[in-house]
Design a protein around this motif. Structure first.
Motif, PDB file in Angstrom:
ATOM      1  N   VAL A  11      25.833  25.752  19.088  1.00 36.12           N
ATOM      2  CA  VAL A  11      26.783  24.722  18.670  1.00 36.12           C
ATOM      3  C   VAL A  11      26.884  23.698  19.802  1.00 36.12           C
ATOM      4  O   VAL A  11      26.959  24.055  20.976  1.00 36.12           O
ATOM      5  N   ALA A  12      26.816  22.421  19.433  1.00 37.44           N
ATOM      6  CA  ALA A  12      26.919  21.329  20.402  1.00 37.44           C
ATOM      7  C   ALA A  12      28.163  20.510  20.104  1.00 37.44           C
ATOM      8  O   ALA A  12      28.489  20.262  18.947  1.00 37.44           O
ATOM      9  N   SER A  13      28.843  20.096  21.152  1.00 38.16           N
ATOM     10  CA  SER A  13      30.017  19.232  21.024  1.00 38.16           C
ATOM     11  C   SER A  13      29.798  18.002  21.888  1.00 38.16           C
ATOM     12  O   SER A  13      29.375  18.112  23.039  1.00 38.16           O
ATOM     13  N   PHE A  14      30.070  16.843  21.297  1.00 37.24           N
ATOM     14  CA  PHE A  14      29.991  15.601  22.065  1.00 37.24           C
ATOM     15  C   PHE A  14      30.891  14.558  21.428  1.00 37.24           C
ATOM     16  O   PHE A  14      31.353  14.715  20.302  1.00 37.24           O
TER      17      PHE A  14
ATOM     18  N   TRP B 234      25.471  22.045  14.652  1.00 38.08           N
ATOM     19  CA  TRP B 234      25.201  23.483  14.605  1.00 38.08           C
ATOM     20  C   TRP B 234      23.711  23.760  14.535  1.00 38.08           C
ATOM     21  O   TRP B 234      22.934  22.937  14.053  1.00 38.08           O
ATOM     22  N   GLY B 235      23.310  24.955  14.979  1.00 38.10           N
ATOM     23  CA  GLY B 235      21.949  25.459  14.823  1.00 38.10           C
ATOM     24  C   GLY B 235      20.905  24.615  15.518  1.00 38.10           C
ATOM     25  O   GLY B 235      21.080  24.192  16.656  1.00 38.10           O
ATOM     26  N   LYS B 236      19.796  24.373  14.823  1.00 37.05           N
ATOM     27  CA  LYS B 236      18.677  23.612  15.405  1.00 37.05           C
ATOM     28  C   LYS B 236      19.081  22.191  15.781  1.00 37.05           C
ATOM     29  O   LYS B 236      18.593  21.635  16.766  1.00 37.05           O
ATOM     30  N   LEU B 237      19.993  21.604  15.001  1.00 42.94           N
ATOM     31  CA  LEU B 237      20.472  20.260  15.318  1.00 42.94           C
ATOM     32  C   LEU B 237      21.217  20.265  16.658  1.00 42.94           C
ATOM     33  O   LEU B 237      21.075  19.346  17.464  1.00 42.94           O
ATOM     34  N   ALA B 238      21.986  21.305  16.912  1.00 43.29           N
ATOM     35  CA  ALA B 238      22.699  21.447  18.186  1.00 43.29           C
ATOM     36  C   ALA B 238      21.715  21.600  19.337  1.00 43.29           C
ATOM     37  O   ALA B 238      21.874  20.985  20.399  1.00 43.29           O
ATOM     38  N   GLU B 239      20.696  22.410  19.141  1.00 44.70           N
ATOM     39  CA  GLU B 239      19.683  22.609  20.178  1.00 44.70           C
ATOM     40  C   GLU B 239      18.972  21.293  20.487  1.00 44.70           C
ATOM     41  O   GLU B 239      18.754  20.956  21.656  1.00 44.70           O
ATOM     42  N   ALA B 240      18.617  20.542  19.440  1.00 47.48           N
ATOM     43  CA  ALA B 240      17.945  19.260  19.631  1.00 47.48           C
ATOM     44  C   ALA B 240      18.847  18.277  20.382  1.00 47.48           C
ATOM     45  O   ALA B 240      18.395  17.580  21.298  1.00 47.48           O
ATOM     46  N   ALA B 241      20.119  18.232  20.013  1.00 41.85           N
ATOM     47  CA  ALA B 241      21.061  17.331  20.697  1.00 41.85           C
ATOM     48  C   ALA B 241      21.152  17.680  22.175  1.00 41.85           C
ATOM     49  O   ALA B 241      21.187  16.787  23.033  1.00 41.85           O
ATOM     50  N   GLY B 242      21.183  18.966  22.471  1.00 39.98           N
ATOM     51  CA  GLY B 242      21.255  19.399  23.863  1.00 39.98           C
ATOM     52  C   GLY B 242      20.027  19.011  24.665  1.00 39.98           C
ATOM     53  O   GLY B 242      20.111  18.734  25.861  1.00 39.98           O
ATOM     54  N   ASN B 243      18.874  18.973  24.004  1.00 41.67           N
ATOM     55  CA  ASN B 243      17.624  18.630  24.682  1.00 41.67           C
ATOM     56  C   ASN B 243      17.376  17.129  24.759  1.00 41.67           C
ATOM     57  O   ASN B 243      16.703  16.663  25.670  1.00 41.67           O
ATOM     58  N   GLU B 244      17.881  16.369  23.791  1.00 46.69           N
ATOM     59  CA  GLU B 244      17.531  14.952  23.689  1.00 46.69           C
ATOM     60  C   GLU B 244      18.608  13.977  24.144  1.00 46.69           C
ATOM     61  O   GLU B 244      18.298  12.871  24.576  1.00 46.69           O
ATOM     62  N   LEU B 245      19.874  14.353  23.992  1.00 48.76           N
ATOM     63  CA  LEU B 245      20.959  13.391  24.227  1.00 48.76           C
ATOM     64  C   LEU B 245      21.591  13.588  25.595  1.00 48.76           C
ATOM     65  O   LEU B 245      21.731  14.712  26.076  1.00 48.76           O
ATOM     66  N   THR B 246      21.989  12.477  26.192  1.00 47.32           N
ATOM     67  CA  THR B 246      22.704  12.494  27.468  1.00 47.32           C
ATOM     68  C   THR B 246      23.806  11.447  27.419  1.00 47.32           C
ATOM     69  O   THR B 246      23.862  10.624  26.499  1.00 47.32           O
ATOM     70  N   LYS B 247      24.653  11.471  28.421  1.00 47.41           N
ATOM     71  CA  LYS B 247      25.710  10.475  28.525  1.00 47.41           C
ATOM     72  C   LYS B 247      25.111   9.080  28.371  1.00 47.41           C
ATOM     73  O   LYS B 247      24.088   8.752  28.982  1.00 47.41           O
ATOM     74  N   GLY B 248      25.720   8.259  27.504  1.00 51.26           N
ATOM     75  CA  GLY B 248      25.262   6.897  27.290  1.00 51.26           C
ATOM     76  C   GLY B 248      24.252   6.741  26.170  1.00 51.26           C
ATOM     77  O   GLY B 248      23.963   5.618  25.763  1.00 51.26           O
ATOM     78  N   SER B 249      23.686   7.857  25.663  1.00 52.44           N
ATOM     79  CA  SER B 249      22.713   7.755  24.564  1.00 52.44           C
ATOM     80  C   SER B 249      23.334   7.009  23.397  1.00 52.44           C
ATOM     81  O   SER B 249      24.484   7.227  23.040  1.00 52.44           O
TER      82      SER B 249
ATOM     83  N   SER C 187      22.913  15.174  10.581  1.00 53.92           N
ATOM     84  CA  SER C 187      21.725  14.565  11.192  1.00 53.92           C
ATOM     85  C   SER C 187      22.173  13.560  12.243  1.00 53.92           C
ATOM     86  O   SER C 187      23.317  13.104  12.242  1.00 53.92           O
ATOM     87  N   TYR C 188      21.250  13.264  13.137  1.00 54.63           N
ATOM     88  CA  TYR C 188      21.483  12.173  14.078  1.00 54.63           C
ATOM     89  C   TYR C 188      20.142  11.534  14.394  1.00 54.63           C
ATOM     90  O   TYR C 188      19.089  12.147  14.231  1.00 54.63           O
ATOM     91  N   THR C 189      20.199  10.292  14.850  1.00 53.51           N
ATOM     92  CA  THR C 189      19.015   9.579  15.289  1.00 53.51           C
ATOM     93  C   THR C 189      19.328   8.974  16.652  1.00 53.51           C
ATOM     94  O   THR C 189      20.342   8.288  16.801  1.00 53.51           O
TER      95      THR C 189
END
Length: 110
Positions: free
Chosen positions: A25-28, A55-70, A100-102
């Motif tokens: 799970v990712a929170s931002f 949640w799930g794979k989307l959370a994992e992807a967010a953790g790998n791809e997104l950073t502050k300011g994205s 989803s997110y882009t």
């Protein structure tokens, strides 16, 4: 229908954790800006901070791809949940549960 679409910048790096069953799970928080013109002609820039959970794979992807300011486009649904504090007070949280997110490129003419 419960559909939300937001575009904005992350306030800080996503926080990634796992549930007891191991599901990610990712929170931002996403800052969504708007510009208004007051009656006297002054221009005012305002930002709403929207809490997002993935949640799930989307959370994992967010953790790998997104950073502050994205700069992101997030699509999801509104969700409100509650919890009780240790002193017995009920708290409510409204958030967007992402489906989803882009990750976007920030426009150069901003």
């Amino acid at each position: 229908m419960n559909t939300v679409q937001i575009t904005g910048n992350l306030a800080k790096d996503p926080i990634i954790r796992a549930t007891k069953t191991g599901k990610a799970v990712a929170s931002f928080s996403v800052g969504v800006s708007k510009r208004i013109t007051k009656a006297n002609g002054d221009i005012l820039d305002l930002t709403d901070w929207v809490n997002v959970t993935a949640w799930g794979k989307l959370a994992e992807a967010a953790g790998n791809e997104l950073t502050k300011g994205s700069y992101v486009f997030v699509e999801g649904r509104y969700s409100t949940r509650s919890y009780d504090t240790p002193d017995g007070q009920r708290r409510y949280i409204t958030e967007v549960v992402a489906v989803s997110y882009t990750h976007l490129t920030l426009p150069t003419n901003r």
